[in-house]
Scaffold this motif. Structure first.
Motif, PDB file in Angstrom:
ATOM      1  N   ARG A 162       0.853  -1.189   0.000  1.00 50.45           N
ATOM      2  CA  ARG A 162       0.000   0.000   0.000  1.00 50.45           C
ATOM      3  C   ARG A 162       0.885   1.233   0.000  1.00 50.45           C
ATOM      4  NH1 ARG A 162      -4.556  -0.929   4.634  1.00 50.45           N
ATOM      5  NH2 ARG A 162      -5.711   0.580   3.361  1.00 50.45           N
TER       6      ARG A 162
ATOM      7  N   GLU B 260      -4.951   7.082  -0.043  1.00 52.39           N
ATOM      8  CA  GLU B 260      -4.319   5.854  -0.512  1.00 52.39           C
ATOM      9  C   GLU B 260      -4.241   5.889  -2.033  1.00 52.39           C
ATOM     10  OE1 GLU B 260      -4.213   1.043   0.180  1.00 52.39           O
ATOM     11  OE2 GLU B 260      -5.875   2.202   1.030  1.00 52.39           O
TER      12      GLU B 260
ATOM     13  N   THR C 272      -2.347   4.073  -5.761  1.00 50.31           N
ATOM     14  CA  THR C 272      -1.710   2.876  -6.316  1.00 50.31           C
ATOM     15  C   THR C 272      -0.321   3.182  -6.846  1.00 50.31           C
ATOM     16  OG1 THR C 272      -2.776   3.279  -8.450  1.00 50.31           O
ATOM     17  CG2 THR C 272      -3.906   1.801  -6.913  1.00 50.31           C
ATOM     18  N   GLU C 273      -0.044   4.456  -7.068  1.00 48.12           N
ATOM     19  CA  GLU C 273       1.290   4.859  -7.491  1.00 48.12           C
ATOM     20  C   GLU C 273       1.537   6.305  -7.085  1.00 48.12           C
ATOM     21  OE1 GLU C 273       1.033   6.375 -12.048  1.00 48.12           O
ATOM     22  OE2 GLU C 273       0.895   4.194 -11.786  1.00 48.12           O
TER      23      GLU C 273
ATOM     24  N   ARG D 213       5.033   2.061  -7.178  1.00 43.26           N
ATOM     25  CA  ARG D 213       3.714   1.480  -7.423  1.00 43.26           C
ATOM     26  C   ARG D 213       3.469   0.318  -6.474  1.00 43.26           C
ATOM     27  NH1 ARG D 213       5.610   2.596 -12.610  1.00 43.26           N
ATOM     28  NH2 ARG D 213       4.282   4.052 -13.782  1.00 43.26           N
ATOM     29  N   VAL D 214       2.207   0.144  -6.115  1.00 45.85           N
ATOM     30  CA  VAL D 214       1.813  -1.042  -5.363  1.00 45.85           C
ATOM     31  C   VAL D 214       2.176  -2.272  -6.191  1.00 45.85           C
ATOM     32  CG1 VAL D 214      -0.183  -2.332  -4.498  1.00 45.85           C
ATOM     33  CG2 VAL D 214       0.013   0.126  -4.056  1.00 45.85           C
TER      34      VAL D 214
END
Length: 288
Positions: A14, A27, A29-30, A276-277
């Protein structure tokens, strides 16, 4: 700092950015990595009429202010309030503000933003933006002399924690009859998977292949914990269960017995690369 030859392979589970210091995180993703941490992390800060920063420590309702990252602006929402739009590229007059022991140049975000925070939090407040031309450095004592710039973070560009560390806290909370908590309580930027509880305490340099080049992060200082992990991010209610639980097993001799969770980190390489995640972080172990 030395490393064993043993390799650790962790995964970024995360990513979180906190555009306004002490408000809720976003939150993602990148996120683009910069020398001072993730892009827009702690770029804004709320200050009182004397220019001193305020936080959830004294104003837990700040946890209810939820930012959203758009292309050209950050949108802030809070219960009972109209949305506040902050243009990423617009500031007003320069000011001087204080965060912890640092007095730094910043830019006031204007009367509308000031009124919004004043109305929601119930005391005269203003919102300021960090001056990117100013170099506010992490403690050279902890970075080993490496210059690591920050914006309005407490003192380091990144905070690294792990899913396993959270699971261990929750296991101990359950044993005390307390409900589980989310990782949001601890306000990390990077959450690692595929490691054991508190492995982040002793990881050496983390090498992350971003696809566009290698980012290298170094954990430098355990993160001492104030009362903020006991603020419920959904309701702003406060308690003591998290800190009481950490006190039973997380007193850190490196910080004179302070309770710690997660590790502050600096950016050795990778300014401008995208985290990135799902990306893999490879590291060795620190040892004395």
């Amino acid at each position: 700092m030395s490393t064993h030859s043993t390799d650790v392979t962790a995964r970024i589970a995360r990513l979180f950015v906190y555009p306004v210091k002490s408000c809720a995180g976003v939150e993602v993703t990148e996120s683009v990595l910069t020398a001072s941490g993730l892009d827009l992390d702690r770029a804004w800060m709320v200050v009182d009429s004397q220019g001193e920063f305020v936080s959830q420590r004294e104003l837990p309702r700040m946890a209810l202010i939820r930012p959203q990252l758009k292309h050209l602006d950050v949108v802030l929402r809070a219960p009972g309030m109209l949305a506040l739009h902050l243009s990423i590229d617009t500031v007003e007059e320069p000011v001087r503000v204080r965060g912890w022991d640092d007095e730094v140049p910043a830019f006031d975000m204007g009367a509308v933003a000031a009124q919004w925070f004043t109305d929601f939090l119930g005391r005269p407040l203003r919102l300021v933006r960090f001056d990117p031309d100013h170099r506010r450095l992490s403690s050279l004592q902890w970075t080993g002399g490496i210059e690591a710039p920050n914006q309005f973070s407490d003192g380091y560009p990144l905070l690294v924690a792990s899913e396993a560390s959270l699971a261990e806290v929750n296991r101990r909370l359950a044993a005390r009859g307390e409900p589980a908590v989310g990782i949001e309580r601890f306000r990390p930027n990077i959450v690692l998977a595929d490691v054991e509880a508190h492995d982040e305490d002793r990881l050496a340099d983390m090498h992350i292949d971003t696809g566009g080049g290698e980012a290298v992060l170094r954990t430098v200082k355990p993160c001492a914990r104030c009362p903020i992990p006991d603020v419920d991010p959904a309701t702003a209610a406060t308690g003591t269960a998290v800190r009481d639980t950490l006190q039973t097993y997380r007193a850190d001799a490196r910080l004179d017995g302070a309770v710690t969770f997660g590790m502050n980190a600096i950016v050795l390489q990778g300014d401008g690369l995208t985290l990135r995640v799902g990306q893999v972080a490879r590291a060795g172990w620190q040892f004395d």
